[in-house]
Design an enzyme around this catalytic site. Structure first.
Site, PDB file in Angstrom:
ATOM      1  CG  HIS A 110      -0.469  20.994 -29.033  1.00 49.48           C
ATOM      2  ND1 HIS A 110      -1.535  21.259 -29.865  1.00 49.48           N
ATOM      3  CD2 HIS A 110       0.439  20.344 -29.787  1.00 49.48           C
ATOM      4  CE1 HIS A 110      -1.274  20.787 -31.079  1.00 49.48           C
ATOM      5  NE2 HIS A 110      -0.072  20.224 -31.053  1.00 49.48           N
ATOM      6  CD  GLU A 142      -4.049  22.920 -28.485  1.00 49.11           C
ATOM      7  OE1 GLU A 142      -3.038  23.089 -29.172  1.00 49.11           O
ATOM      8  OE2 GLU A 142      -4.895  22.034 -28.714  1.00 49.11           O
ATOM      9  CG  ASN A 159      -5.613  18.594  11.697  1.00 50.18           C
ATOM     10  OD1 ASN A 159      -6.468  18.771  12.554  1.00 50.18           O
ATOM     11  ND2 ASN A 159      -5.551  17.484  10.982  1.00 50.18           N
TER      12      ASN A 159
END
Length: 673
Positions: A48, A70, A408
């Site tokens: 908001h 929202e 990795n």
């Protein structure tokens, strides 16, 4: 001083990125705890606030898109939309789209990407249950007072339990005021610094769209008293009256019966709290005026201050040397006082450059989550030491190396759940990222409990790729073999994937860390896991260095790369295949004449000479110089860009006598061996 439009946009983008990070953090929490109402409420308030700021700035595409997000969050908050893995994935995609739109606004001041397919997905979820923009029928009772739903009452009960009070604040804006919505937004920001806004009348949506006359009411829970609240709001331009009334929880509960049902209440009725302060905690902030402890400062201004302090340090050194030469006690006392004050100022200024590694660490939980889903593996990701501070210039450069290590670790280190079960391990792996202080350094460690590094496979791969000879491998320890994974082009992947396997990344990690005067360590046990440790200096702006003389010029060698100093006679030097070496405590140490290496001379001098033993990672070498001057704090100055990259030189500094000294990059010398 008024902000320019570009500065307004800079502030908007900076704060918006904080809300986006908050949404990412809370989505990760929501994925692990779908029933956590506080996390859902925090996300709703962040969305908001983001929508309100975008609307105020005139970025309607972003405001409309965020409004739909929202509305979905409102349905989740009110219990009308279950939290599923599909919803979590959609919300992550939505947050990514918001970030992409923000990137476009920052670069070209408009949104060009097409988000309509995602917008339709969000609207399908609401299915008309969300309150349409512009409808303000909900949120007020028949008598004009602020009406509450069950969620609001829950927040009030939590506030009362923590000792906070509730106030109804009626605000009147000057009649005929321009941009009433901006005045209302300013009032909300002021109140959010004092506590948590539960609800407003008219709704926040109507206030944003200026669908109100000259007054509105706000319900606030806070530690502050009525006088403080009134003074805070009356200090805002165009506000002509404020009425602050304490209200009890029992009287507020009586209003609950006149409020709409939980399913029907507007998704935009409540205004945001202060999520920036409570980022990552999942709690509504309770400390008033926490934000007043911090001031936003442009990095350029901070860099200017650091540069001026550096110049002051240089001037201080000159003044102290002149005072010593004068042999005047008053001058020496004054110079001593100047030295003490300048040193304190120097450390205070350096602290301004220090920022928590949290700025970088915050983006990794989302990265790890996506990679785990992509690879089909299962792991818990632990982060610690986020408040550990490093120089801002270092923090800005460690992100990519850490990304490589984490990718990795997931792709090569962690096994699949089936492999882990077969090996007698917990099917869920463990990946850890930690920051900690060790002396004058900060260590960043990435560790996993995966398969570890197979030394025999590394040897075979290094041989097949021509990175080392068989004779070299026979002389290597297991630790040295493990460091081969940092050689350019080395890869253990059997096939190229989107995550890894191209033979790039680990060598880049080592290069970046060494360019920051740091080093990399590896510790691995087959079948038990691997740890990568990045050891970094606290700062790069002002460092302690050993001053040496090479062919008449002063060369500064950073202290953090020096292990010891010694004097070596010509008789102690042996040559192996033309390379001068000495034996140091049963260890063969290669020697490099620094004057020859830097190009000052072509022939090394004879006789006994000082040797500086420098070490970066596992590599060690002795640098032969003409003279050792002593240790001194130096201010690093970058070389003029017109010079290009000068081999082995990290920068320059100005000494107390006005001479310029070059700063050696020890890692460059070792890389050349």
């Amino acid at each position: 001083m008024a902000l320019s439009p570009s500065q307004y946009k800079d502030v908007f983008t900076a704060e918006s990125r904080e809300y986006i990070q908050l949404l990412n953090d809370n989505l990760l929490q929501l994925e692990n705890g779908p029933e956590d109402l506080e996390v859902i409420a925090e996300m709703f308030r962040a969305a908001h606030s983001l929508k309100g700021m975008a609307g105020t700035m005139g970025y309607t595409e972003l405001a409309d898109f965020t409004h739909e997000m929202e509305s979905v969050l409102a349905l989740v908050r009110e219990g009308n939309l279950p939290v599923t893995s599909e919803l979590i994935d959609l919300l992550f995609t939505t947050v990514d789209a918001v970030e992409s739109m923000l990137d476009e606004i920052a670069e070209v001041d408009t949104v060009t990407s097409d988000v309509s397919p995602l917008l339709e997905q969000l609207r399908e979820l609401t299915g008309g249950k969300g309150q349409p923009a512009g409808n303000s029928s909900h949120g007020a009772s028949d008598n004009g007072q602020i009406a509450l739903n069950e969620y609001d009452v829950m927040l009030l009960e939590q506030a009362q339990a923590s000792g906070q009070g509730a106030f109804e604040i009626k605000v009147v804006i000057r009649e005929g005021a321009v941009l009433k919505s901006v005045r209302a937004f300013t009032v909300f920001q002021a109140l959010e610094r004092l506590g948590h806004i539960v609800r407003s009348e008219p709704s926040a949506e109507d206030l944003d769209e200026e669908r109100f006359d000259d007054r509105f009411s706000v319900l606030l829970v806070t530690d502050a008293d009525a006088e403080t609240i009134e003074a805070e709001v009356m200090g805002i331009a165009e506000i002509v009256a404020v009425e602050v009334t304490p209200v009890s929880l029992s009287s507020l509960k009586q209003r609950q019966g006149s409020s709409p049902s939980t399913a029907e209440s507007s998704p935009s009725d409540s205004r945001s709290s202060e999520p920036k302060v409570a980022a990552g905690t999942g709690k509504a902030p309770r400390n008033r005026r926490v934000s007043d402890k911090f001031v936003r400062v442009e990095t350029e201004r901070l860099d200017e201050l650091i540069d001026l302090v550096g110049e002051l340090v240089i001037s201080k050194t000159q003044v102290v040397e002149l005072a010593k030469a004068s042999q005047n006690s008053e001058s020496e006392n004054a110079a001593g006082q100047l030295e003490r004050v300048t040193t304190e100022l120097q450390y205070a200024a350096m602290k301004l450059r220090m920022v928590p590694v949290k700025q970088v660490f915050d983006r990794f939980p989302r990265l790890v989550r996506d990679l785990i889903h992509e690879t089909g593996k299962d792991a818990v990701f632990e982060v610690s030491g986020e408040e550990t501070e490093l120089d801002r210039s270092i923090v800005n450069r460690i992100g990519d190396p850490l990304v490589h290590l984490l990718r990795n670790a997931i792709d090569h280190g962690l096994e699949s759940p089936e492999e882990r079960k077969a090996a007698g391990k917990n099917p869920q792996g463990r990946l850890r990222l930690e920051a900690r202080h060790e002396g004058s350094h900060v260590v960043l460690e990435v560790s996993d409990d995966g398969r570890g590094i197979d030394v025999d496979k590394v040897k075979a791969r290094a041989l097949s790729q021509g990175l080392v000879s068989r004779e070299q491998l026979e002389r290597m320890t297991n630790e040295q073999v493990q460091m081969l994974i940092f050689e350019p082009g080395f890869s253990m992947a059997q096939q190229v994937t989107d995550i890894s396997g191209r033979g790039v990344g680990m060598d880049a990690v080592k290069a970046v860390i060494e360019s920051l005067n740091g080093d990399v360590e590896v510790e691995s046990a087959l079948g038990r896991g691997t740890s990568f440790r990045l050891r970094l200096p606290l700062t790069l702006a002002i460092i302690r260095a050993l001053l040496t003389v090479v062919d008449g010029d002063v060369i500064a060698v950073p202290i953090q790369s020096i292990r010891e100093n010694l004097i070596v006679s010509e008789e102690e030097i042996k040559r192996v295949h033309g390379q001068p070496m000495i034996t140091l405590r049963d260890e063969i140490l290669p020697l490099i004449d620094l004057g020859c290496w830097l190009g000052y001379t072509t022939e090394p001098r004879g006789g006994s000479r000082p040797v500086i033993v420098v070490e970066v990672g596992e590599a060690k070498v002795g640098l032969v110089v003409d003279e050792l001057v002593g240790q001194q704090e130096i201010v690093i100055k970058a070389l003029n860009s017109g010079l290009g990259e000068v081999r082995g030189i990290a920068g320059a500094t100005v000494l107390g006598n006005g001479r310029v000294a070059l700063i050696l990059e020890a890692s460059a010398v070792l890389r050349s061996m």
